[in-house]
Design an enzyme around this catalytic site. Structure first.
Site, PDB file in Angstrom:
ATOM      1  N   ARG B 220       0.845  -1.183   0.000  1.00  0.00           N
ATOM      2  CA  ARG B 220       0.000   0.000   0.000  1.00  0.00           C
ATOM      3  C   ARG B 220       0.886   1.241   0.000  1.00  0.00           C
ATOM      4  O   ARG B 220       1.899   1.285   0.707  1.00  0.00           O
ATOM      5  CB  ARG B 220      -0.884   0.044   1.260  1.00  0.00           C
ATOM      6  CG  ARG B 220      -2.075  -0.886   1.245  1.00  0.00           C
ATOM      7  CD  ARG B 220      -3.181  -0.435   0.287  1.00  0.00           C
ATOM      8  NE  ARG B 220      -4.335  -1.329   0.331  1.00  0.00           N
ATOM      9  CZ  ARG B 220      -4.510  -2.379  -0.474  1.00  0.00           C
ATOM     10  NH1 ARG B 220      -3.600  -2.664  -1.393  1.00  0.00           N
ATOM     11  NH2 ARG B 220      -5.590  -3.130  -0.367  1.00  0.00           N
ATOM     12  N   GLU B 248      -2.928   8.008  -4.630  1.00  0.00           N
ATOM     13  CA  GLU B 248      -3.245   7.077  -5.698  1.00  0.00           C
ATOM     14  C   GLU B 248      -4.664   7.365  -6.180  1.00  0.00           C
ATOM     15  O   GLU B 248      -5.565   7.423  -5.350  1.00  0.00           O
ATOM     16  CB  GLU B 248      -3.172   5.666  -5.129  1.00  0.00           C
ATOM     17  CG  GLU B 248      -2.924   4.576  -6.143  1.00  0.00           C
ATOM     18  CD  GLU B 248      -2.610   3.248  -5.464  1.00  0.00           C
ATOM     19  OE1 GLU B 248      -3.519   2.410  -5.403  1.00  0.00           O
ATOM     20  OE2 GLU B 248      -1.479   3.070  -4.977  1.00  0.00           O
ATOM     21  N   HIS B 267      -0.908   0.049  -9.553  1.00  0.00           N
ATOM     22  CA  HIS B 267      -1.626  -0.813  -8.605  1.00  0.00           C
ATOM     23  C   HIS B 267      -2.295  -1.981  -9.331  1.00  0.00           C
ATOM     24  O   HIS B 267      -3.521  -2.168  -9.241  1.00  0.00           O
ATOM     25  CB  HIS B 267      -2.649  -0.014  -7.798  1.00  0.00           C
ATOM     26  CG  HIS B 267      -3.034  -0.691  -6.498  1.00  0.00           C
ATOM     27  ND1 HIS B 267      -3.373   0.000  -5.363  1.00  0.00           N
ATOM     28  CD2 HIS B 267      -3.109  -2.013  -6.163  1.00  0.00           C
ATOM     29  CE1 HIS B 267      -3.662  -0.856  -4.392  1.00  0.00           C
ATOM     30  NE2 HIS B 267      -3.508  -2.097  -4.850  1.00  0.00           N
TER      31      HIS B 267
END
Lengths: 304, 304
Positions: B220, B248, B267
């Protein structure tokens, strides 16, 4: 006093001090240096097979071992004088070649060139891609490189089948390829180039691979019929990762460069900064064995 | 009759027929569908934590399980009603996330973007590069993803050290990081994002990494202090592979995009075509356990 010959001063430095060993430096080009007639153990580069003349080899009257540092020895195999043992660099390039093979496979499946182009454009654009999980991987060659590729792709969720020249437990025979190829998504070529394996991957081999399958060659370009591969790539039916090609270097106007669904690296499988350090660790071990009269490792002459 | 809720028709199809199970379809947005008050088992997406209101959750009076399909559950962890168990998608994304981590590491070390640019230009230009062989890899997180990364990089000649929140045999404690970081070439972050791990990778963490070392984040973005990382990247002292960032999506004008020695993917660690198939295999198994009154797998609520 054992006399060995290494190609250059960097090699001599990588070899380090070895008690009772005299070192001659010669890369196989130009005039034969003083002491070459005393050399018992020749450390040869892949390319020196083309530059050491038969006459010079014949003059190396005490030669007992030719130690090549590459995994492939096909350039040397027909040049070994009677009574001389030929050893290869098995294990020197295994880890780094397997790394490149898997990096190439995953780069294609996970579309890393596309994501890198997005990075250059500062664009965040996720999307689902293919991946190794659930893939059936056929590895042709069950040696050091093949075993390392298998360990990695298994960790990423793929299932592995081995094929090799010598079938054994859990390793299928080359003759079984026609029935195995249609049941695999990725085929990794990791066998030496010999007269028996020359153009093993021909039009029939490629035709037996299922639609969308990937050919991976990190061994030698001559294992693959390049024209047949180009034909399967341009229709979009197959994809490929190639660290080696035929011819090599690949000319700028070769159709392989512009084919879709292919990733090409310029024969750099074993080419990491630490390769010489690994290679001369092997050479040191071999010289100690030679000095003690113990059996050498990586003897390949009788394998051909 | 167990009633479960899945986010969409594709999910219901991936789940398949399950005897004795009634399925409600709702993605957490818009009005609550008929039957939501009967749902005992909620399959939640990562993003639905933001759209399912506390009022709606409170109205789900029979709810016993929230099954999230991602590895990370931080968006859900503070929203779980009393008496409800929260499960994550451990194992669903492990293989594909580990694959991307290792592909990113090897792409940087083996300079695959440069070779790909050469391919686009039809240029065959070999050269020695870095590689995983001989590298010391510190993996922060000894779960499914970390173990798979370890298996692969070990096959490529690297040596692995594990650090995790719960130290155990062969797994060091987080508190040992200051002495471990200077002795490793690559650091892979593979722990959940929790209040305890928030910005674990701060300026001091990065400063303890040796010159030329690589940070890899496939967990993360919030585990890393982005500004501190950018500072180490722009001087050229560190390199990084990041599949996740903070913020993000990464805005187009963020300095991370243009930093040297960084490879960024958007991601996509778990984002392969087969992810939904894997996810609903887990969901099916969990529902069978739930129906039989057996303990569920992947319970994470008490881990926070």
């Amino acid at each position: 006093m054992t006399t060995i010959c290494v190609p250059d001063a960097a090699a001599a430095a990588a070899l380090g001090e070895l008690a009772g060993v005299d070192v001659v430096i010669w890369d196989g080009t130009g005039a034969a240096p003083v002491g070459l007639d005393r050399v018992e153990f020749l450390v040869a580069t892949y390319s020196s097979a083309a530059t050491v003349s038969a006459e010079t080899l014949a003059g190396m009257v005490r030669l007992q071992v030719i130690q090549v540092l590459s995994a492939g020895v096909e350039a040397w195999v027909d040049r070994v004088p009677a009574g001389v043992v030929l050893c290869n660099g098995r294990g020197v390039h295994g880890a780094s070649t397997a790394e490149l093979a898997v990096a190439g496979i995953s780069s294609l499946l996970r579309e890393l060139p596309r994501f890198h182009a997005d990075q250059v454009d500062h664009v965040w654009s996720p999307g689902l891609t293919d991946g190794l999980d659930g893939k059936r991987v056929l590895i042709v060659g069950a040696g050091d490189i093949g075993q390392r590729v298998a360990a990695a792709v298994t960790a990423f969720g793929a299932a592995v089948t081995f094929v090799a020249r010598r079938p054994r437990a859990d390793v299928h025979a080359i003759a079984e390829l026609p029935e195995l190829l249609p049941r695999h998504d990725i085929v990794v070529i990791a066998v030496p180039h010999t007269p028996q394996t020359h153009r093993l991957v021909d039009a029939a081999f490629l035709a037996a691979m299922p639609d969308g399958a990937m050919l991976v060659n990190i061994a030698r370009g001559q294992l693959v019929d390049t024209d047949a591969l180009v034909a399967e790539l341009v229709t979009g039916r197959l994809q490929a990762f190639l660290d080696v090609t035929d011819p090599e270097p690949l000319p700028g106007d070769h159709p392989l460069w512009a084919a879709p669904n292919v990733l090409i690296t310029p024969h750099v499988g074993g080419g990491t900064h630490r390769w010489e350090q690994r290679a001369y660790r092997l050479v040191r071990e071999q010289i100690v064995r030679f000095d003690k009269g113990e059996p050498l490792e990586n003897v390949v002459l009788d394998g051909y």
